[in-house]
Design a protein around this motif. Structure first.
Motif, PDB file in Angstrom:
ATOM      1  N   HIS A  78      -5.616   3.110   1.221  1.00  0.00           N
ATOM      2  CA  HIS A  78      -6.194   1.774   1.009  1.00  0.00           C
ATOM      3  C   HIS A  78      -7.616   1.955   0.504  1.00  0.00           C
ATOM      4  O   HIS A  78      -8.483   2.424   1.240  1.00  0.00           O
ATOM      5  CB  HIS A  78      -6.173   0.952   2.296  1.00  0.00           C
ATOM      6  CG  HIS A  78      -6.774  -0.414   2.146  1.00  0.00           C
ATOM      7  ND1 HIS A  78      -6.492  -1.240   1.094  1.00  0.00           N
ATOM      8  CD2 HIS A  78      -7.658  -1.081   2.919  1.00  0.00           C
ATOM      9  CE1 HIS A  78      -7.169  -2.366   1.231  1.00  0.00           C
ATOM     10  NE2 HIS A  78      -7.892  -2.289   2.327  1.00  0.00           N
ATOM     11  N   LYS A 104      -2.313  -4.051   6.861  1.00  0.00           N
ATOM     12  CA  LYS A 104      -2.403  -4.761   5.583  1.00  0.00           C
ATOM     13  C   LYS A 104      -3.855  -5.002   5.228  1.00  0.00           C
ATOM     14  O   LYS A 104      -4.721  -5.057   6.107  1.00  0.00           O
ATOM     15  CB  LYS A 104      -1.656  -6.089   5.637  1.00  0.00           C
ATOM     16  CG  LYS A 104      -2.275  -7.110   6.567  1.00  0.00           C
ATOM     17  CD  LYS A 104      -1.480  -8.399   6.555  1.00  0.00           C
ATOM     18  CE  LYS A 104      -2.140  -9.472   7.382  1.00  0.00           C
ATOM     19  NZ  LYS A 104      -3.319 -10.042   6.790  1.00  0.00           N
ATOM     20  N   PRO A 105      -4.122  -5.136   3.938  1.00  0.00           N
ATOM     21  CA  PRO A 105      -5.484  -5.493   3.542  1.00  0.00           C
ATOM     22  C   PRO A 105      -5.813  -6.896   4.047  1.00  0.00           C
ATOM     23  O   PRO A 105      -4.934  -7.759   4.135  1.00  0.00           O
ATOM     24  CB  PRO A 105      -5.431  -5.481   2.015  1.00  0.00           C
ATOM     25  CG  PRO A 105      -4.194  -4.728   1.655  1.00  0.00           C
ATOM     26  CD  PRO A 105      -3.249  -4.918   2.805  1.00  0.00           C
ATOM     27  N   LEU A 136       0.839  -1.194   0.000  1.00  0.00           N
ATOM     28  CA  LEU A 136       0.000   0.000   0.000  1.00  0.00           C
ATOM     29  C   LEU A 136       0.875   1.244   0.000  1.00  0.00           C
ATOM     30  O   LEU A 136       1.900   1.301   0.688  1.00  0.00           O
ATOM     31  CB  LEU A 136      -0.914   0.010   1.229  1.00  0.00           C
ATOM     32  CG  LEU A 136      -1.862  -1.184   1.368  1.00  0.00           C
ATOM     33  CD1 LEU A 136      -2.587  -1.134   2.704  1.00  0.00           C
ATOM     34  CD2 LEU A 136      -2.847  -1.228   0.214  1.00  0.00           C
ATOM     35  N   ILE A 155      -1.605   6.013   5.195  1.00  0.00           N
ATOM     36  CA  ILE A 155      -1.636   4.827   4.341  1.00  0.00           C
ATOM     37  C   ILE A 155      -2.883   4.865   3.469  1.00  0.00           C
ATOM     38  O   ILE A 155      -3.999   4.957   3.990  1.00  0.00           O
ATOM     39  CB  ILE A 155      -1.655   3.537   5.197  1.00  0.00           C
ATOM     40  CG1 ILE A 155      -0.474   3.523   6.184  1.00  0.00           C
ATOM     41  CG2 ILE A 155      -1.643   2.294   4.304  1.00  0.00           C
ATOM     42  CD1 ILE A 155      -0.590   2.477   7.276  1.00  0.00           C
TER      43      ILE A 155
END
Length: 124
Positions: free
Chosen positions: A70, A102-103, A45, A68
């Motif tokens: 996303h 994180k995704p 990302l 970040i």
């Protein structure tokens, strides 16, 4: 929050406008320029990190901001400490926390359940 309120990490989310970068989001925060601003890859990302000072209880304290991108959102992780000495001790934890973002995988998404509150107006 760290013991004795010596440091804290806060996570917030904001919508990204079409075509807006995380740098654009950070600029819109009104913090001025971030010292040592640098792009950062957080598990694939796009992110931006840098040092700043924020106001906590009417006092300016050192902080690291990590923004970040996303999906349609920017997630803003801010870590701060009471003074420069404490900040030097907790800054690695702040960056480590940001790098853990994180995704969710499809499997992880299946395990998530929403926490919802039902608000009922008081009668009487």
């Amino acid at each position: 929050t760290a013991p004795g309120n010596a440091a804290q990490i806060q996570l917030a989310a904001t919508a990204l406008k079409p075509g807006q970068s995380v740098a654009g989001v950070v600029d819109g925060l009104g913090l001025g320029s971030l010292a040592g601003a640098a792009p950062l890859d957080v598990n694939g990302l796009q992110a931006l990190t840098g040092l700043t000072q924020i106001a906590v209880s009417n006092q300016r304290v050192p902080a690291r901001l990590v923004a970040i991108a996303h999906g349609p959102h920017a997630f803003l992780l801010t870590g701060a400490a009471r003074d420069a000495q404490q900040f030097a001790q907790v800054e690695p934890v702040i960056l480590s926390t940001a790098r853990s973002f994180k995704p969710l995988t499809a499997e992880e998404k299946k395990k998530v359940s929403a926490n919802r509150l039902r608000v009922v107006p008081r009668q009487g």
